[in-house]
Motif scaffolding. Structure first.
Motif, PDB file in Angstrom:
ATOM      1  N   LYS A 108      51.948  22.345  67.276  1.00 23.68           N
ATOM      2  CA  LYS A 108      50.498  22.102  66.967  1.00 23.68           C
ATOM      3  C   LYS A 108      50.180  20.881  67.820  1.00 23.68           C
ATOM      4  CE  LYS A 108      48.759  21.130  63.142  1.00 23.68           C
ATOM      5  NZ  LYS A 108      48.335  21.135  61.645  1.00 23.68           N
ATOM      6  N   VAL A 109      48.953  20.675  68.661  1.00 22.86           N
ATOM      7  CA  VAL A 109      48.569  19.287  69.212  1.00 22.86           C
ATOM      8  C   VAL A 109      47.429  19.049  68.487  1.00 22.86           C
ATOM      9  CG1 VAL A 109      47.746  18.400  71.158  1.00 22.86           C
ATOM     10  CG2 VAL A 109      49.428  20.154  71.359  1.00 22.86           C
ATOM     11  N   PHE A 110      47.304  17.867  67.774  1.00 25.17           N
ATOM     12  CA  PHE A 110      46.064  17.512  67.061  1.00 25.17           C
ATOM     13  C   PHE A 110      45.670  16.062  67.107  1.00 25.17           C
ATOM     14  CE2 PHE A 110      49.839  16.973  64.194  1.00 25.17           C
ATOM     15  CZ  PHE A 110      49.319  15.840  63.661  1.00 25.17           C
ATOM     16  N   THR A 111      44.583  15.699  66.779  1.00 25.55           N
ATOM     17  CA  THR A 111      44.200  14.356  66.677  1.00 25.55           C
ATOM     18  C   THR A 111      43.304  14.058  65.378  1.00 25.55           C
ATOM     19  OG1 THR A 111      43.133  12.509  67.921  1.00 25.55           O
ATOM     20  CG2 THR A 111      41.904  14.650  67.784  1.00 25.55           C
ATOM     21  N   ARG A 112      42.734  12.866  65.090  1.00 23.96           N
ATOM     22  CA  ARG A 112      42.192  12.905  63.883  1.00 23.96           C
ATOM     23  C   ARG A 112      40.854  12.037  64.293  1.00 23.96           C
ATOM     24  NH1 ARG A 112      44.902  13.759  59.544  1.00 23.96           N
ATOM     25  NH2 ARG A 112      47.055  14.185  59.639  1.00 23.96           N
ATOM     26  N   ASP A 113      39.721  12.506  63.603  1.00 23.86           N
ATOM     27  CA  ASP A 113      38.305  12.047  63.951  1.00 23.86           C
ATOM     28  C   ASP A 113      38.115  10.532  63.247  1.00 23.86           C
ATOM     29  OD1 ASP A 113      37.888  12.668  61.072  1.00 23.86           O
ATOM     30  OD2 ASP A 113      36.584  14.502  61.802  1.00 23.86           O
ATOM     31  N   HIS A 114      36.837  10.237  63.234  1.00 25.26           N
ATOM     32  CA  HIS A 114      36.402   8.964  62.702  1.00 25.26           C
ATOM     33  C   HIS A 114      36.545   9.088  61.178  1.00 25.26           C
ATOM     34  CE1 HIS A 114      33.593   7.586  66.073  1.00 25.26           C
ATOM     35  NE2 HIS A 114      34.707   7.757  66.506  1.00 25.26           N
ATOM     36  N   HIS A 115      36.619  10.219  60.596  1.00 26.52           N
ATOM     37  CA  HIS A 115      36.796   9.996  59.229  1.00 26.52           C
ATOM     38  C   HIS A 115      38.114  10.382  58.631  1.00 26.52           C
ATOM     39  CE1 HIS A 115      32.462  10.656  58.720  1.00 26.52           C
ATOM     40  NE2 HIS A 115      32.334  11.311  59.746  1.00 26.52           N
ATOM     41  N   LEU A 154      42.063  17.177  63.560  1.00 28.09           N
ATOM     42  CA  LEU A 154      41.368  18.046  64.455  1.00 28.09           C
ATOM     43  C   LEU A 154      42.118  18.860  65.259  1.00 28.09           C
ATOM     44  CD1 LEU A 154      38.761  19.337  66.027  1.00 28.09           C
ATOM     45  CD2 LEU A 154      38.673  17.059  67.218  1.00 28.09           C
ATOM     46  N   GLU A 155      42.601  19.880  65.065  1.00 30.44           N
ATOM     47  CA  GLU A 155      43.614  20.803  65.834  1.00 30.44           C
ATOM     48  C   GLU A 155      42.892  21.058  67.205  1.00 30.44           C
ATOM     49  OE1 GLU A 155      45.059  25.104  65.768  1.00 30.44           O
ATOM     50  OE2 GLU A 155      45.655  24.121  64.028  1.00 30.44           O
ATOM     51  N   LEU A 156      43.768  20.748  68.148  1.00 35.58           N
ATOM     52  CA  LEU A 156      43.285  20.845  69.776  1.00 35.58           C
ATOM     53  C   LEU A 156      43.900  22.092  70.449  1.00 35.58           C
ATOM     54  CD1 LEU A 156      43.741  17.168  70.479  1.00 35.58           C
ATOM     55  CD2 LEU A 156      41.690  18.331  70.002  1.00 35.58           C
ATOM     56  N   ALA A 157      45.259  22.372  69.868  1.00 36.97           N
ATOM     57  CA  ALA A 157      45.834  23.607  70.459  1.00 36.97           C
ATOM     58  C   ALA A 157      46.969  23.976  69.586  1.00 36.97           C
ATOM     59  CB  ALA A 157      46.245  23.297  72.159  1.00 36.97           C
ATOM     60  N   VAL A 158      47.521  25.448  69.924  1.00 41.35           N
ATOM     61  CA  VAL A 158      48.807  25.561  69.570  1.00 41.35           C
ATOM     62  C   VAL A 158      49.824  26.046  70.751  1.00 41.35           C
ATOM     63  CG1 VAL A 158      50.205  27.342  68.261  1.00 41.35           C
ATOM     64  CG2 VAL A 158      48.030  26.315  67.070  1.00 41.35           C
ATOM     65  N   LEU A 159      50.689  25.572  71.054  1.00 36.37           N
ATOM     66  CA  LEU A 159      51.626  25.557  72.362  1.00 36.37           C
ATOM     67  C   LEU A 159      52.816  26.489  71.869  1.00 36.37           C
ATOM     68  CD1 LEU A 159      51.024  22.413  74.112  1.00 36.37           C
ATOM     69  CD2 LEU A 159      49.404  24.337  74.129  1.00 36.37           C
ATOM     70  N   GLU A 160      53.183  27.667  72.711  1.00 34.67           N
ATOM     71  CA  GLU A 160      54.483  28.177  72.428  1.00 34.67           C
ATOM     72  C   GLU A 160      55.482  28.071  73.834  1.00 34.67           C
ATOM     73  OE1 GLU A 160      52.599  32.202  72.016  1.00 34.67           O
ATOM     74  OE2 GLU A 160      52.284  31.633  69.779  1.00 34.67           O
ATOM     75  N   VAL A 161      56.480  28.921  73.695  1.00 26.51           N
ATOM     76  CA  VAL A 161      57.733  28.914  74.573  1.00 26.51           C
ATOM     77  C   VAL A 161      56.996  28.841  75.941  1.00 26.51           C
ATOM     78  CG1 VAL A 161      59.472  30.120  75.337  1.00 26.51           C
ATOM     79  CG2 VAL A 161      59.343  30.065  73.297  1.00 26.51           C
ATOM     80  N   SER A 162      57.757  28.012  77.030  1.00 23.83           N
ATOM     81  CA  SER A 162      57.307  27.663  78.231  1.00 23.83           C
ATOM     82  C   SER A 162      55.961  26.982  78.529  1.00 23.83           C
ATOM     83  CB  SER A 162      57.035  28.936  78.903  1.00 23.83           C
ATOM     84  OG  SER A 162      58.468  29.661  78.976  1.00 23.83           O
ATOM     85  N   GLN A 163      55.195  26.716  77.430  1.00 22.73           N
ATOM     86  CA  GLN A 163      54.150  25.563  77.728  1.00 22.73           C
ATOM     87  C   GLN A 163      54.638  24.095  77.517  1.00 22.73           C
ATOM     88  OE1 GLN A 163      51.616  27.888  74.744  1.00 22.73           O
ATOM     89  NE2 GLN A 163      49.894  27.615  76.454  1.00 22.73           N
ATOM     90  N   ARG A 216      50.050   7.998  74.251  1.00 24.48           N
ATOM     91  CA  ARG A 216      49.849   9.185  73.701  1.00 24.48           C
ATOM     92  C   ARG A 216      48.325   9.509  73.149  1.00 24.48           C
ATOM     93  NH1 ARG A 216      53.479  11.635  76.694  1.00 24.48           N
ATOM     94  NH2 ARG A 216      55.563  11.033  76.499  1.00 24.48           N
ATOM     95  N   SER A 217      47.474  10.205  73.509  1.00 15.31           N
ATOM     96  CA  SER A 217      46.169  10.569  73.152  1.00 15.31           C
ATOM     97  C   SER A 217      46.157  11.670  71.919  1.00 15.31           C
ATOM     98  CB  SER A 217      45.338  11.104  74.570  1.00 15.31           C
ATOM     99  OG  SER A 217      45.972  12.126  74.695  1.00 15.31           O
ATOM    100  N   GLY A 218      47.101  12.181  71.541  1.00 12.99           N
ATOM    101  CA  GLY A 218      47.076  13.121  70.435  1.00 12.99           C
ATOM    102  C   GLY A 218      48.604  13.195  69.827  1.00 12.99           C
ATOM    103  N   SER A 219      48.633  13.790  68.676  1.00 13.28           N
ATOM    104  CA  SER A 219      49.982  14.078  67.821  1.00 13.28           C
ATOM    105  C   SER A 219      50.355  15.288  68.158  1.00 13.28           C
ATOM    106  CB  SER A 219      49.653  13.727  66.525  1.00 13.28           C
ATOM    107  OG  SER A 219      49.240  12.361  66.193  1.00 13.28           O
ATOM    108  N   VAL A 220      51.760  15.625  68.077  1.00 13.00           N
ATOM    109  CA  VAL A 220      52.252  17.018  68.375  1.00 13.00           C
ATOM    110  C   VAL A 220      53.346  17.136  67.223  1.00 13.00           C
ATOM    111  CG1 VAL A 220      53.462  18.442  69.746  1.00 13.00           C
ATOM    112  CG2 VAL A 220      51.900  16.846  70.823  1.00 13.00           C
ATOM    113  N   MET A 221      53.177  18.295  66.488  1.00 17.91           N
ATOM    114  CA  MET A 221      54.044  18.462  65.363  1.00 17.91           C
ATOM    115  C   MET A 221      54.543  20.140  65.362  1.00 17.91           C
ATOM    116  SD  MET A 221      52.904  18.894  61.296  1.00 17.91           S
ATOM    117  CE  MET A 221      52.162  20.305  61.493  1.00 17.91           C
ATOM    118  N   ALA A 222      55.938  20.154  65.138  1.00 13.93           N
ATOM    119  CA  ALA A 222      56.595  21.424  65.190  1.00 13.93           C
ATOM    120  C   ALA A 222      55.806  22.268  64.010  1.00 13.93           C
ATOM    121  CB  ALA A 222      58.001  21.194  65.212  1.00 13.93           C
ATOM    122  N   LEU A 223      55.795  23.580  64.428  1.00 16.62           N
ATOM    123  CA  LEU A 223      55.356  24.526  63.352  1.00 16.62           C
ATOM    124  C   LEU A 223      56.405  25.357  62.714  1.00 16.62           C
ATOM    125  CD1 LEU A 223      51.727  25.824  65.020  1.00 16.62           C
ATOM    126  CD2 LEU A 223      52.078  24.170  63.264  1.00 16.62           C
TER     127      LEU A 223
END
Length: 404
Positions: free
Chosen positions: A198-205, A209-218, A231-238
């Motif tokens: 999962k690719v996400f960031t956080r808003d002012h609060h 804020l989830e930006l994308a879910v990426l899978e194999v070969s992405q 890095r402009s966002g965080s990435v976490m293993a689902l």
């Protein structure tokens, strides 16, 4: 033929096998071959290099040194199985005899599965890995297929893809573990060989804020590769995920040899950046309120910190604007007499915010997350800026002002 590796684990998160292909530097700075986000590690801490046919690790004048069996050493020749510690990270040096037709990337998977002791590295998918090998589809072939599925790698031939696979670093992350964090340094690109992230960031609060879910070969990481910015966002293993890291040096060579790769890479970057900013804007409208204050017209001085221009020069600019919304984690500033071309998304700025008395001026660094012309005035640009590193005392005064 022998192949040498460093196996290491950062905390309980990043489990890595790094193939030693040449001099390898280790430290806190992003210009190292292996970057350790550890305050007890010096910016340029140590290096591992081949000398007279033997791999050695040597100190580069670090503050806390290299520890072997609890003793500080300046320089030592490594034997297979030896461990040494830099900051809070333990490294194991491994040498493995490879046959001429050996699959180097699969060897790193085997090392991840078998390394134990101080590193406690385990692969949750051992049975799956063995099954894939028995099927005659080694991991380097799977990586080459993953690379081939990415449009910007289409100009590469089979030999070039194999070279990328041989130079790759393999990471294994369990579900819930962070792969990269927003604001971290680093210019590698990552390809998902197994799992989902999962690719996400956080808003002012501070809301996720989830930006994308990426899978194999992405893939992910192209923004920092192209811009050199954190890095402009965080990435976490689902779930348990095998991630292949394509280092900056390898990718720079590919881009240099195949200009079309960079062209497509830039297109992906622009598309993803636009999607991210659109999602930020949508969520921002919905979550404005409880901790924001819009009634005061607060003067704000902002200095855009120096950035590289197209000809390689550095430039900085200073502006005065008015805060049209201020929250505990960010601010929206209207700047008159300019155009969107005067600013860039992800630029770092220095802010001086003139709160009314008794609160007074607060200062902080920030990052431009959104920019667009004002609806009523095409000569005014609205900048959405997240605070970065606001001091505890200024944060307290800001909180008192917002909640007043």
């Amino acid at each position: 033929m022998k192949q040498s590796y460093l196996a290491f684990e950062i905390g309980s998160m990043q489990k890595t096998v790094y193939p030693l292909l040449g001099p390898t530097t280790i430290g806190r700075s992003a210009d190292n071959t292996i970057t350790l986000p550890d305050p007890t590690t010096s910016r340029n801490h140590a290096r591992v290099l081949l000398t007279d046919g033997k791999w050695v690790v040597e100190d580069m004048g670090s503050a806390n040194g290299i520890l072997i069996a609890g003793q500080r050493v300046k320089r030592v020749v490594l034997k297979s199985g030896d461990t040494f510690k830099i900051g809070g990270v333990t490294f194991r040096f491994i040498e493995k005899e490879l046959s001429a037709g050996s699959d180097q990337l699969f060897e790193t998977v085997e090392i991840l599965a078998s390394a134990s002791g101080d590193l406690d590295i385990q692969v949750a998918q051992d049975e799956q890995i063995e099954t894939e090998a028995q099927k005659g589809k080694p991991w380097s072939e799977r990586l080459q297929e993953a690379v081939a599925a990415i449009p910007f790698f289409s100009p590469l031939n089979t030999e070039e893809r194999k070279k990328l696979a041989d130079e790759a670093t393999l990471h294994v992350f369990n579900a819930g573990e962070m792969i990269i964090r927003e604001g971290d340094p680093g210019r590698s690109i990552y390809v998902i060989l197994d799992g989902q992230v999962k690719v996400f960031t956080r808003d002012h609060h501070g809301e996720e804020l989830e930006l994308a879910v990426l899978e194999v070969s992405q893939f992910f990481g192209e923004m920092s590769f192209l811009t050199g910015k954190p890095r402009s966002g965080s990435v976490m293993a689902l779930d348990t995920s095998v991630i292949v890291e394509l280092g900056y040096t390898s990718m720079r060579r590919v881009v240099k040899e195949h200009p079309t790769v960079k062209k497509v890479l830039v297109e992906y970057y622009q598309q993803r950046l636009g999607s991210t900013e659109q999602k930020r804007a949508q969520v921002g409208k919905e979550k404005r309120a409880s901790d924001s204050r819009q009634k005061d017209r607060i003067q704000v001085k902002l200095v855009v910190l120096p950035q590289a221009t197209s000809n390689g020069a550095l430039r900085a600019s200073s502006w005065t604007g008015v805060a049209v919304d201020i929250t505990l984690s960010g601010i929206v500033v209207g700047v008159s007499g300019t155009s969107p071309e005067s600013f860039q998304l992800q630029s770092e700025v220095r802010l001086e915010i003139q709160l009314p008395q008794p609160w007074g001026e607060i200062r902080t660094l920030g990052t431009i997350r959104r920019l667009k012309p004002a609806r009523t005035d095409q000569q005014m640009i609205m900048l959405g800026i997240d605070y970065v590193g606001i001091s505890e005392s200024d944060a307290k005064r800001l909180q008192d002002y917002v909640s007043e």
